[in-house]
Design a protein around this motif. Sequence first.
Motif, PDB file in Angstrom:
ATOM      1  N   ASP A  70       1.968 -10.465  -8.777  1.00  0.00           N
ATOM      2  CA  ASP A  70       2.029  -9.479  -8.653  1.00  0.00           C
ATOM      3  C   ASP A  70       2.838  -9.209 -10.291  1.00  0.00           C
ATOM      4  O   ASP A  70       3.596  -9.660 -10.775  1.00  0.00           O
ATOM      5  CB  ASP A  70       3.491  -9.632  -8.179  1.00  0.00           C
ATOM      6  CG  ASP A  70       4.174  -7.836  -8.118  1.00  0.00           C
ATOM      7  OD1 ASP A  70       3.187  -6.902  -8.310  1.00  0.00           O
ATOM      8  OD2 ASP A  70       4.752  -7.706  -7.041  1.00  0.00           O
ATOM      9  N   GLY A 125       4.479  -6.998 -10.928  1.00  0.00           N
ATOM     10  CA  GLY A 125       4.908  -5.470 -10.968  1.00  0.00           C
ATOM     11  C   GLY A 125       5.906  -5.946 -12.158  1.00  0.00           C
ATOM     12  O   GLY A 125       6.844  -5.348 -13.034  1.00  0.00           O
ATOM     13  N   CYS A 172       6.314   2.611 -11.289  1.00  0.00           N
ATOM     14  CA  CYS A 172       5.102   3.084 -10.493  1.00  0.00           C
ATOM     15  C   CYS A 172       6.382   3.852  -9.975  1.00  0.00           C
ATOM     16  O   CYS A 172       6.653   4.269  -9.242  1.00  0.00           O
ATOM     17  CB  CYS A 172       6.001   1.232  -9.332  1.00  0.00           C
ATOM     18  SG  CYS A 172       3.447   1.821  -7.766  1.00  0.00           S
ATOM     19  N   GLN A 181       3.033   6.383  -8.023  1.00  0.00           N
ATOM     20  CA  GLN A 181       2.222   6.401  -6.543  1.00  0.00           C
ATOM     21  C   GLN A 181       1.908   4.325  -6.674  1.00  0.00           C
ATOM     22  O   GLN A 181       1.348   3.702  -7.399  1.00  0.00           O
ATOM     23  CB  GLN A 181       1.168   6.812  -7.338  1.00  0.00           C
ATOM     24  CG  GLN A 181       0.670   7.245  -5.799  1.00  0.00           C
ATOM     25  CD  GLN A 181      -0.560   8.618  -6.432  1.00  0.00           C
ATOM     26  OE1 GLN A 181      -1.044   8.935  -7.454  1.00  0.00           O
ATOM     27  NE2 GLN A 181      -1.087   9.069  -5.381  1.00  0.00           N
ATOM     28  N   ARG A 182       2.568   4.851  -4.713  1.00  0.00           N
ATOM     29  CA  ARG A 182       1.398   3.719  -4.300  1.00  0.00           C
ATOM     30  C   ARG A 182       0.882   3.535  -2.984  1.00  0.00           C
ATOM     31  O   ARG A 182       0.823   4.526  -2.812  1.00  0.00           O
ATOM     32  CB  ARG A 182       2.561   2.515  -4.254  1.00  0.00           C
ATOM     33  CG  ARG A 182       2.267   1.087  -3.898  1.00  0.00           C
ATOM     34  CD  ARG A 182       3.551   0.289  -3.476  1.00  0.00           C
ATOM     35  NE  ARG A 182       2.974  -0.359  -1.999  1.00  0.00           N
ATOM     36  CZ  ARG A 182       2.876  -1.575  -2.767  1.00  0.00           C
ATOM     37  NH1 ARG A 182       2.525  -2.270  -4.624  1.00  0.00           N
ATOM     38  NH2 ARG A 182       2.924  -2.554  -2.087  1.00  0.00           N
ATOM     39  N   LYS A 183      -0.987   2.986  -2.978  1.00  0.00           N
ATOM     40  CA  LYS A 183      -1.258   3.196  -1.748  1.00  0.00           C
ATOM     41  C   LYS A 183      -1.656   2.031  -1.058  1.00  0.00           C
ATOM     42  O   LYS A 183      -1.634   0.904  -1.827  1.00  0.00           O
ATOM     43  CB  LYS A 183      -1.942   4.074  -1.802  1.00  0.00           C
ATOM     44  CG  LYS A 183      -1.770   5.294  -1.579  1.00  0.00           C
ATOM     45  CD  LYS A 183      -2.653   7.252  -1.398  1.00  0.00           C
ATOM     46  CE  LYS A 183      -2.791   7.643  -1.808  1.00  0.00           C
ATOM     47  NZ  LYS A 183      -3.630   9.388  -1.569  1.00  0.00           N
ATOM     48  N   ASN A 184      -1.680   1.576  -0.112  1.00  0.00           N
ATOM     49  CA  ASN A 184      -1.954  -0.134   0.386  1.00  0.00           C
ATOM     50  C   ASN A 184      -3.022   0.381   1.381  1.00  0.00           C
ATOM     51  O   ASN A 184      -3.302   1.498   2.110  1.00  0.00           O
ATOM     52  CB  ASN A 184      -0.759  -0.091   1.820  1.00  0.00           C
ATOM     53  CG  ASN A 184       0.122  -0.962   0.498  1.00  0.00           C
ATOM     54  OD1 ASN A 184       1.637  -0.058  -0.047  1.00  0.00           O
ATOM     55  ND2 ASN A 184      -0.037  -1.931  -0.036  1.00  0.00           N
ATOM     56  N   LYS A 239      -3.429  -3.419  -2.605  1.00  0.00           N
ATOM     57  CA  LYS A 239      -2.915  -2.196  -2.900  1.00  0.00           C
ATOM     58  C   LYS A 239      -3.739  -1.438  -4.211  1.00  0.00           C
ATOM     59  O   LYS A 239      -4.031  -2.380  -4.945  1.00  0.00           O
ATOM     60  CB  LYS A 239      -1.642  -2.435  -3.464  1.00  0.00           C
ATOM     61  CG  LYS A 239      -1.609  -3.709  -4.554  1.00  0.00           C
ATOM     62  CD  LYS A 239      -0.623  -3.645  -5.007  1.00  0.00           C
ATOM     63  CE  LYS A 239      -0.457  -5.327  -6.317  1.00  0.00           C
ATOM     64  NZ  LYS A 239       0.913  -5.587  -6.352  1.00  0.00           N
ATOM     65  N   SER A 240      -3.253  -0.151  -4.658  1.00  0.00           N
ATOM     66  CA  SER A 240      -2.993   1.108  -4.855  1.00  0.00           C
ATOM     67  C   SER A 240      -2.141   1.660  -6.281  1.00  0.00           C
ATOM     68  O   SER A 240      -1.380   1.957  -5.164  1.00  0.00           O
ATOM     69  CB  SER A 240      -4.318   1.750  -5.423  1.00  0.00           C
ATOM     70  OG  SER A 240      -4.493   2.576  -6.079  1.00  0.00           O
ATOM     71  N   GLU A 241      -1.774   0.975  -7.243  1.00  0.00           N
ATOM     72  CA  GLU A 241      -1.105   1.304  -7.753  1.00  0.00           C
ATOM     73  C   GLU A 241      -0.923   2.007  -9.174  1.00  0.00           C
ATOM     74  O   GLU A 241      -1.981   2.297  -9.713  1.00  0.00           O
ATOM     75  CB  GLU A 241       0.745   1.012  -8.462  1.00  0.00           C
ATOM     76  CG  GLU A 241       1.199  -0.465  -7.149  1.00  0.00           C
ATOM     77  CD  GLU A 241       1.662  -1.739  -6.795  1.00  0.00           C
ATOM     78  OE1 GLU A 241       2.618  -2.056  -6.740  1.00  0.00           O
ATOM     79  OE2 GLU A 241       1.281  -2.078  -8.220  1.00  0.00           O
ATOM     80  N   TRP A 283       1.704   3.458 -12.734  1.00  0.00           N
ATOM     81  CA  TRP A 283       2.091   2.644 -13.465  1.00  0.00           C
ATOM     82  C   TRP A 283       1.618   3.672 -14.668  1.00  0.00           C
ATOM     83  O   TRP A 283       1.177   3.515 -15.181  1.00  0.00           O
ATOM     84  CB  TRP A 283       2.258   1.432 -14.088  1.00  0.00           C
ATOM     85  CG  TRP A 283       2.989   0.403 -12.452  1.00  0.00           C
ATOM     86  CD1 TRP A 283       1.652   0.028 -11.835  1.00  0.00           C
ATOM     87  CD2 TRP A 283       3.524   0.023 -12.276  1.00  0.00           C
ATOM     88  NE1 TRP A 283       1.923  -0.866 -10.622  1.00  0.00           N
ATOM     89  CE2 TRP A 283       3.176  -0.330 -10.703  1.00  0.00           C
ATOM     90  CE3 TRP A 283       4.908  -0.142 -12.524  1.00  0.00           C
ATOM     91  CZ2 TRP A 283       4.690  -2.319 -10.407  1.00  0.00           C
ATOM     92  CZ3 TRP A 283       5.984  -1.014 -12.379  1.00  0.00           C
ATOM     93  CH2 TRP A 283       6.033  -1.576 -11.451  1.00  0.00           C
TER      94      TRP A 283
END
Length: 111
Positions: free
Chosen positions: A79, A81, A91, A93-96, A103-105, A107
């Motif tokens: 990870d 992160g 971060c 925005q984040r979507k799974n 995951k899509s992020e 940063w």
Amino acid sequence: RCHSGLTVAEFFLACFPLRTLEKLKAKLVQAATPTSTWLLADFEYPAPRSRRLRARLGIAAMYLFFRAFAGVKARALSDPGPFLRVHGFSCVQRKNFQCGMVKSEVWKRIS
């Protein structure tokens, strides 16, 4: 130096063993501008235990396949992160997807 301020790492970081990955992340962060955006898409193990076994099996199968046919040396996910946070990224925005296995992020570096 990256003049556009954008780094895109879609399923890229998962291809490197940890030792190489640490050096690569350091170079990418060093090349980033003070207001850079980092787009990240990668695999991860989902939080719900009910989905974790399926993800572990699927990700292990992908690593076996890509190691055999593309020479990928990585054997485990890492990870990015915590590394990004240490270097001033947050971060925003984040979507799974795929039952939490992808995951899509987005940063952003906050100066």
